[in-house]
Design a protein around this motif. Structure first.
Motif, short mmCIF file in Angstrom:
data_model
loop_
_atom_site.label_atom_id
_atom_site.label_comp_id
_atom_site.label_asym_id
_atom_site.label_seq_id
_atom_site.Cartn_x
_atom_site.Cartn_y
_atom_site.Cartn_z
N GLY A 175 0.80 -1.23 0.00
CA GLY A 175 0.00 0.00 0.00
C GLY A 175 0.83 1.27 0.00
O GLY A 175 0.27 2.37 0.10
N ASP A 176 2.15 1.14 -0.11
CA ASP A 176 3.02 2.31 -0.13
C ASP A 176 3.07 2.92 -1.53
O ASP A 176 2.94 2.21 -2.54
N VAL A 177 3.30 4.23 -1.57
CA VAL A 177 3.42 4.92 -2.85
C VAL A 177 4.79 4.63 -3.45
O VAL A 177 5.82 4.72 -2.77
N VAL A 178 4.81 4.27 -4.72
CA VAL A 178 6.05 4.03 -5.45
C VAL A 178 6.35 5.28 -6.27
O VAL A 178 5.62 5.64 -7.18
N TYR A 179 7.46 5.94 -5.93
CA TYR A 179 7.80 7.22 -6.55
C TYR A 179 8.60 7.01 -7.83
O TYR A 179 9.71 7.51 -7.98
N ASN A 210 -7.37 4.55 -0.75
CA ASN A 210 -6.06 5.07 -0.34
C ASN A 210 -5.06 5.02 -1.49
O ASN A 210 -3.90 4.64 -1.33
N ASP A 211 -5.54 5.41 -2.67
CA ASP A 211 -4.69 5.40 -3.87
C ASP A 211 -4.55 6.84 -4.36
O ASP A 211 -5.24 7.27 -5.29
N LEU A 212 -3.66 7.58 -3.73
CA LEU A 212 -3.47 8.99 -4.06
C LEU A 212 -3.01 9.19 -5.51
O LEU A 212 -3.52 10.08 -6.19
#
Length: 285
Positions: A55-59, A253-255
Motif C-alpha cells: 500500500g506504499d506509494v512508489v515514486y 487510499n490510492d493517491l
C-alpha cells in the motif's frame, strides 16, 4: 545606505514599467508557487503508483494510471457522464439566465436593479451544504416535489437540477453585465426598422451576448464538472469524476490514481478555454 535607497527610488520613478513589475512580483510569485505549483505537484503525483501488497506509494514515473483511465470502459463512461452533466447544467442555466438578465437590465426600472442583483447574489452567501441538503429533503420520497409533481427522486436528474440551481447566479451575472453594456439605441433602431421583439432579440441582442454567455459557461461548466458533494447527497448511485477522486483518496487510499483522475477535468477545461478564447469571453471574466 540612504543614498542607495534614493538612487533605487529615483530609478523606479524614471521607469514606471519597472515599478509596476515590482508591485506585481509578489502576486505573480504566489500564482506560480501556490497555483501552478499545485497543478505541477498534481501532475507529478499522477505518474506515481501504489504497491498492491504494502500500500506504499512508489515514486517512479509510469503512465499506468492514465492507461487504466483511458482503457477501462467504466472510467470512460464516468468521464462522459460528467461532461454531459456539466453541459446540461450549462445549457439550463443559459436558458434561465437570458430572460432573467434581460428583465433586470432592460425592462425593470433602474432603481430596482440593485435589489434584484442582491436577490441573485444572496443565495451564494448561504452554506453550500445547507442548500444541497435542503434539495435532498425536497427531492426525497414523499417530499414536497414528490407530492406535488411526482418528483425525480435521487439520481442524475436530481444532480442536474441541484447543480443548475447552485451555479445559476454565475451565469446570470456575466449575461447581465453584457446586457447592461448593450446600448438601448440598438434596440430602438431595430424597432424603428420594424423588428419585432423576438427578431430583435435573435438578431441584435443574442449575437452581442455570445461572449458573456460563454464567460458564464466557464463557471457553470467547470464547477459542475468537478463537483462531488451534490452527487453524494442527491445523486443516488450515480458516479461522476469527483466521486471517483474522493473514493480513491479515502477508501482505496490510492493517491496517485486520484491525482490522475483529477487531471482529467483540468485537461477538459484547458481544451474548453482554448476553444472559446477567440470569442472574447475570457475578457469578460
Amino acid at each position: 545606505m540612504s543614498a542607495t535607497v534614493h538612487r533605487v527610488a529615483a530609478w523606479f520613478h524614471r521607469h514606471p514599467r519597472a515599478r509596476l513589475a515590482a508591485l506585481l512580483a509578489a502576486p505573480l510569485a504566489w500564482l506560480v508557487i501556490a497555483y501552478l505549483g499545485a497543478l505541477g505537484v498534481l501532475l507529478v503525483s499522477s505518474l506515481w503508483s501504489v504497491n498492491t501488497f504494502t500500500g506504499d506509494v512508489v515514486y517512479e514515473a509510469t503512465l499506468d494510471n492514465f492507461r487504466t483511465i483511458f482503457t477501462d470502459p467504466v472510467y470512460g463512461t464516468v468521464v462522459l457522464r460528467s461532461v454531459l452533466v456539466a453541459a446540461a447544467v450549462t445549457v439550463i442555466d443559459g436558458v434561465l439566465a437570458l430572460p432573467m438578465a434581460f428583465f433586470m437590465a432592460k425592462v425593470v426600472a433602474a432603481r430596482y436593479r440593485q435589489w434584484l442583483l442582491v436577490a441573485i447574489v444572496t443565495p451564494l452567501w448561504a452554506s453550500y451544504l445547507v442548500k444541497a441538503y435542503a434539495w435532498r429533503v425536497m427531492l426525497a420520497n414523499d417530499g414536497p416535489l414528490d407530492r406535488l409533481f411526482g418528483g425525480p427522486g435521487y439520481g442524475l436528474t436530481a444532480t442536474v437540477l441541484v447543480l443548475s440551481y447552485m451555479w445559476l447566479p454565475y451565469m446570470i451575472l456575466p449575461v447581465y453585465a453584457g446586457l447592461d453594456r448593450l446600448p438601448d439605441s440598438l434596440l430602438e433602431a431595430s424597432a424603428d426598422l420594424g423588428g419585432r421583439p423576438g427578431r430583435t432579440f435573435r438578431s441584435v441582442v443574442l449575437p452581442m451576448l455570445v461572449p458573456s454567455i460563454v464567460a458564464g459557461s466557464v463557471f457553470t461548466f467547470s464547477l459542475s464538472l468537478g463537483d462531488y458533494i451534490t452527487v453524494q447527497i442527491v445523486g443516488g448511485k450515480s458516479q461522476l469524476i469527483g466521486n471517483l477522486v474522493y473514493a480513491n483518496i479515502g477508501a482505496a487510499n490510492d493517491l496517485p490514481f486520484s491525482a490522475a483522475l483529477a487531471t482529467i477535468p483540468a485537461l477538459i477545461m484547458v481544451v474548453y478555454l482554448l476553444a472559446i478564447r477567440r470569442t472574447g469571453a475570457l475578457e469578460r471574466l
